[in-house]
Design a protein around this motif. Structure first.
Motif, PDB file in Angstrom:
ATOM      1  N   ASP A 182       0.808  -1.221   0.000  1.00  0.00           N
ATOM      2  CA  ASP A 182       0.000   0.000   0.000  1.00  0.00           C
ATOM      3  C   ASP A 182       0.843   1.274   0.000  1.00  0.00           C
ATOM      4  O   ASP A 182       0.323   2.378   0.122  1.00  0.00           O
ATOM      5  N   PHE A 231      -7.717 -11.998  -1.206  1.00  0.00           N
ATOM      6  CA  PHE A 231      -7.424 -10.575  -1.108  1.00  0.00           C
ATOM      7  C   PHE A 231      -7.188  -9.977  -2.491  1.00  0.00           C
ATOM      8  O   PHE A 231      -6.712 -10.646  -3.403  1.00  0.00           O
ATOM      9  N   ARG A 235      -6.922  -5.702   0.741  1.00  0.00           N
ATOM     10  CA  ARG A 235      -8.318  -5.782   1.173  1.00  0.00           C
ATOM     11  C   ARG A 235      -8.906  -7.163   0.891  1.00  0.00           C
ATOM     12  O   ARG A 235      -8.768  -7.689  -0.221  1.00  0.00           O
ATOM     13  N   TYR A 249      -7.431  -7.637   8.772  1.00  0.00           N
ATOM     14  CA  TYR A 249      -7.428  -6.281   9.334  1.00  0.00           C
ATOM     15  C   TYR A 249      -6.423  -6.146  10.478  1.00  0.00           C
ATOM     16  O   TYR A 249      -5.664  -5.186  10.547  1.00  0.00           O
ATOM     17  N   VAL A 281     -13.463  -0.530  10.076  1.00  0.00           N
ATOM     18  CA  VAL A 281     -13.642  -1.570   9.056  1.00  0.00           C
ATOM     19  C   VAL A 281     -14.838  -2.460   9.385  1.00  0.00           C
ATOM     20  O   VAL A 281     -15.540  -2.930   8.482  1.00  0.00           O
ATOM     21  N   ASP A 285     -18.002  -2.972   6.951  1.00  0.00           N
ATOM     22  CA  ASP A 285     -18.474  -4.299   6.554  1.00  0.00           C
ATOM     23  C   ASP A 285     -19.961  -4.502   6.825  1.00  0.00           C
ATOM     24  O   ASP A 285     -20.598  -5.359   6.209  1.00  0.00           O
TER      25      ASP A 285
END
Length: 314
Positions: A182, A231, A235, A249, A281, A285
């Motif tokens: 990332d 993934f 993510r 996470y 998160v 969700d």
């Protein structure tokens, strides 16, 4: 969760320095070839710990200590603080066995079972990552899984009994910046897991071989684990069964070498920030469970609290 600088963050007051502890247990190699390889992997973990100023301890590289490595490992864990804002990482490098009921990691002398480790780790409430890179390691995941804990195994089944290469690629990913998926100038345990899993897949594909190892990650406490192909980037794109939050996470919050912003954040504030990020998160969700107004109201409150933490470290 990462090692911290010795200087206190501005405005945060004096903070005691709390650094992650990494215990690397190198098991019985069996052959000189594996002995060299396992020592190299342990060396990569030592390298990343030096870079991140984490505390590094290895078992199984020197001459066998009395009474044996099993007792040494148990005693080493017993002397670790049960409660701390700093994470404890336990990395197992070597071979494993599974007889259909019990999975073990092969130490020099008596082996350590998944049940042994579960009992030894039961008192810990600090951040904890257990990484078993051995063959037949999957049962360690279901046995050691717990809320807030990260467990990684090199295999998806105890019957994947061939030599596992995952440990090599995972250690390399932790030590090098290429695994920073990332691009935030730090490599998380999740990113290292994804990078290593991709490298394992490429190894077998390049040789036209049937893959005999499939790594799993569990950090939502359900004991099932998730493969890297669930993934996209960092993510998860598939939902866990039973409405449980997807894996990944929590592992994304474990670092040994931090970027500058993380390095300035005291461990106590980082723990608060990590908890709030998990709440974000989880809210995302379950977005469909709320009206649009309620969703954004809850999100705004969480983001405000996170912003307040960052203001304390500026």
């Amino acid at each position: 969760i990462c090692s911290v600088n010795t200087r206190p963050a501005h405005g945060a007051g004096d903070q005691s320095v709390e650094r992650p502890t990494v215990i690397v247990a190198v098991g019985a190699a069996g052959t000189p070839q594996y002995e060299v390889q396992f020592a190299e992997w342990a060396g990569l973990w030592e390298k990343v710990c030096q870079k991140g100023r984490a505390k590094f301890t290895a078992i199984g590289l020197d001459k066998i200590q009395e009474p044996n490595d099993l007792v040494t490992l148990q005693e080493m864990l017993a002397h670790e603080p049960r409660q701390s804002a700093a994470a404890l990482w336990l990395v197992l490098i070597g071979h494993g066995t599974f007889d259909g009921k019990t999975a073990k990691f092969n130490l020099r002398g008596p082996d350590v079972s998944a049940e042994d480790l579960a009992e030894w780790l039961k008192p810990f409430s600090r951040p904890l990552a257990v990484i078993n890179t051995a063959s037949s390691s999957a049962p360690f995941l279901s046995t050691l899984s717990a809320p807030g804990r990260v467990v990684i195994t090199a295999t998806k089944s105890g019957f994947e009994q061939n030599y596992a290469r995952f440990g090599q690629y995972l250690a390399g990913a932790m030590a090098e910046s290429q695994a920073d998926l990332d691009k935030d100038d730090q490599t998380s345990l999740l990113e290292a897991f994804l990078t290593a899993s991709a490298a394992v897949e490429q190894f077998y594909a390049a040789g036209g071989l049937l893959a005999t190892e499939h790594a799993l990650l569990d950090d939502n406490g359900d004991g099932f684990g998730t493969r890297a192909d669930w993934f996209r980037g960092v993510r998860p794109v598939q939902k866990a069964e039973g409405g449980v939050s997807p894996d990944g996470y929590r592992a994304g919050q474990f670092h040994l070498v931090c970027n500058e912003a993380e390095d300035k954040m005291p461990p106590q504030l980082r723990a608060q920030r990590d908890r709030l990020e998990i709440e974000v998160v989880k809210l995302r969700d379950t977005k469909k469970s709320f009206s649009e107004e309620e969703y954004f109201s809850r999100l705004e409150k969480l983001l405000y609290d996170i912003a307040q933490i960052y203001e304390q470290t500026d």
